[in-house]
Design a protein around this motif. Sequence first.
Motif, PDB file in Angstrom:
ATOM      1  N   PHE A   1     -21.977  14.419 -10.033  1.00  0.00           N
ATOM      2  CA  PHE A   1     -21.628  12.968 -10.219  1.00  0.00           C
ATOM      3  C   PHE A   1     -20.276  12.860 -11.300  1.00  0.00           C
ATOM      4  N   MET A   2     -19.328  12.081 -11.087  1.00  0.00           N
ATOM      5  CA  MET A   2     -18.187  11.970 -11.773  1.00  0.00           C
ATOM      6  C   MET A   2     -17.510  10.601 -11.869  1.00  0.00           C
ATOM      7  N   VAL A   3     -16.965   9.875 -12.727  1.00  0.00           N
ATOM      8  CA  VAL A   3     -16.219   8.831 -12.683  1.00  0.00           C
ATOM      9  C   VAL A   3     -14.761   9.283 -11.770  1.00  0.00           C
ATOM     10  N   HIS A   4     -14.505   8.060 -11.088  1.00  0.00           N
ATOM     11  CA  HIS A   4     -13.106   8.173 -10.556  1.00  0.00           C
ATOM     12  C   HIS A   4     -12.200   7.119 -10.792  1.00  0.00           C
ATOM     13  N   GLU A   5     -11.115   7.508 -11.408  1.00  0.00           N
ATOM     14  CA  GLU A   5     -10.107   6.698 -11.977  1.00  0.00           C
ATOM     15  C   GLU A   5      -9.173   6.086 -11.024  1.00  0.00           C
ATOM     16  N   GLY A   6      -9.324   6.407  -9.742  1.00  0.00           N
ATOM     17  CA  GLY A   6      -8.334   5.917  -8.902  1.00  0.00           C
ATOM     18  C   GLY A   6      -9.034   5.443  -7.521  1.00  0.00           C
ATOM     19  N   VAL A   7      -8.266   5.500  -6.387  1.00  0.00           N
ATOM     20  CA  VAL A   7      -8.866   5.218  -5.060  1.00  0.00           C
ATOM     21  C   VAL A   7      -8.410   6.501  -4.199  1.00  0.00           C
ATOM     22  N   ASP A   8      -9.178   7.009  -3.308  1.00  0.00           N
ATOM     23  CA  ASP A   8      -8.794   8.104  -2.354  1.00  0.00           C
ATOM     24  C   ASP A   8      -8.493   7.403  -1.066  1.00  0.00           C
ATOM     25  N   ILE A   9      -7.328   7.456  -0.526  1.00  0.00           N
ATOM     26  CA  ILE A   9      -6.778   6.686   0.851  1.00  0.00           C
ATOM     27  C   ILE A   9      -6.727   7.647   1.938  1.00  0.00           C
TER      28      ILE A   9
ATOM     29  N   VAL B   1       1.004  -1.106   0.062  1.00  0.00           N
ATOM     30  CA  VAL B   1      -0.054   0.005  -0.023  1.00  0.00           C
ATOM     31  C   VAL B   1       0.967   1.201   0.096  1.00  0.00           C
ATOM     32  N   PRO B   2       0.561   2.208  -0.692  1.00  0.00           N
ATOM     33  CA  PRO B   2       1.312   3.691  -0.849  1.00  0.00           C
ATOM     34  C   PRO B   2       1.424   4.194   0.582  1.00  0.00           C
ATOM     35  N   VAL B   3       0.197   4.265   1.163  1.00  0.00           N
ATOM     36  CA  VAL B   3       0.031   4.924   2.565  1.00  0.00           C
ATOM     37  C   VAL B   3      -0.922   4.399   3.267  1.00  0.00           C
ATOM     38  N   GLU B   4      -0.745   4.058   4.759  1.00  0.00           N
ATOM     39  CA  GLU B   4      -1.629   3.553   5.402  1.00  0.00           C
ATOM     40  C   GLU B   4      -2.772   4.345   5.671  1.00  0.00           C
ATOM     41  N   GLY B   5      -4.061   3.754   5.487  1.00  0.00           N
ATOM     42  CA  GLY B   5      -5.276   4.477   5.758  1.00  0.00           C
ATOM     43  C   GLY B   5      -6.631   3.657   4.907  1.00  0.00           C
ATOM     44  N   PRO B   6      -7.545   3.915   5.541  1.00  0.00           N
ATOM     45  CA  PRO B   6      -8.826   3.520   4.752  1.00  0.00           C
ATOM     46  C   PRO B   6      -9.123   4.295   3.316  1.00  0.00           C
ATOM     47  N   ILE B   7      -9.748   3.462   2.430  1.00  0.00           N
ATOM     48  CA  ILE B   7     -10.308   3.953   1.182  1.00  0.00           C
ATOM     49  C   ILE B   7     -11.314   4.808   1.320  1.00  0.00           C
ATOM     50  N   SER B   8     -11.450   5.943   1.321  1.00  0.00           N
ATOM     51  CA  SER B   8     -12.656   7.016   1.427  1.00  0.00           C
ATOM     52  C   SER B   8     -13.322   7.126   0.293  1.00  0.00           C
ATOM     53  N   LYS B   9     -12.819   6.909  -1.131  1.00  0.00           N
ATOM     54  CA  LYS B   9     -13.478   6.777  -2.352  1.00  0.00           C
ATOM     55  C   LYS B   9     -12.928   5.786  -3.249  1.00  0.00           C
ATOM     56  N   ALA B  10     -13.904   4.876  -3.514  1.00  0.00           N
ATOM     57  CA  ALA B  10     -13.656   3.747  -4.382  1.00  0.00           C
ATOM     58  C   ALA B  10     -13.265   4.317  -5.837  1.00  0.00           C
ATOM     59  N   PHE B  11     -12.569   3.270  -6.735  1.00  0.00           N
ATOM     60  CA  PHE B  11     -12.526   3.236  -8.007  1.00  0.00           C
ATOM     61  C   PHE B  11     -13.896   3.167  -8.839  1.00  0.00           C
ATOM     62  N   SER B  12     -13.962   4.066  -9.653  1.00  0.00           N
ATOM     63  CA  SER B  12     -15.455   3.741 -10.421  1.00  0.00           C
ATOM     64  C   SER B  12     -15.423   4.509 -11.844  1.00  0.00           C
TER      65      SER B  12
END
Length: 218
Positions: A111-119, A87-98
């Motif tokens: 509303f928008m697509v999300h090309e990654g995950v927010d940690i 994992v690049p940084v310790e923490g929960p995923i606050s917004k998923a890949f979509s």
Amino acid sequence: MRQNKKQIDKVAVALVLCFCVVAIASVFTVRSGIDRLNNIPRPNVNIADRQTEADVIRPVVPIVDTQNHHEPPEQPAAPKTVPQFIVPVEGPISKAFSMDVPIFSTTLNQFMVHEGVDIAAPLDTPVKAIGDGTVIDVYNNDRYGITIVINHGGGLHSIYSNLSTATLIGIGDTVTQGQVISGVGDTALFEVLEGPHLHFSMKRDGEYVNPVDYIQFR
């Protein structure tokens, strides 16, 4: 004169006799040659033997059965190996890949697509390289702020955005897994109201992929 005439007649008769003798001798000579030729043994040539010899020399053309000839089945392509990433940084995923279904953005209020995950992680939390690789880009993205891109080989790139600094590494640097490359920042204008976090994405062969498929997040 009579005596001379008699002498001429004798000469003529002698010439005629000589001519006859020569002619008779020639006839006998020719007949003797013909007899010799007839007595020469001739080889007994068998036409059937010639045909048999020709059949032996004639090359044999193999017959290929095209109906029962099967091509070997194609071997399936070997799957691409996936390195073991952290994992690049310790923490929960606050917004998923979509990428298929748009999700709501608090900052943009749409509303928008999300090309990654927010940690989610506190500001200045160390951000680490998920694996060995080479830094191929460091820039300030208009949407997601300070961004670092690392090439891991095999068509895989990891992309770290919303960083606090771009001074720890540069383009062309080789990094090792777990090496600190920056910290969590608040430079992403499109996600400034989402709280402190690392916007992390991955690409394979130029296409965005879900990081959850490659990294076991806690």
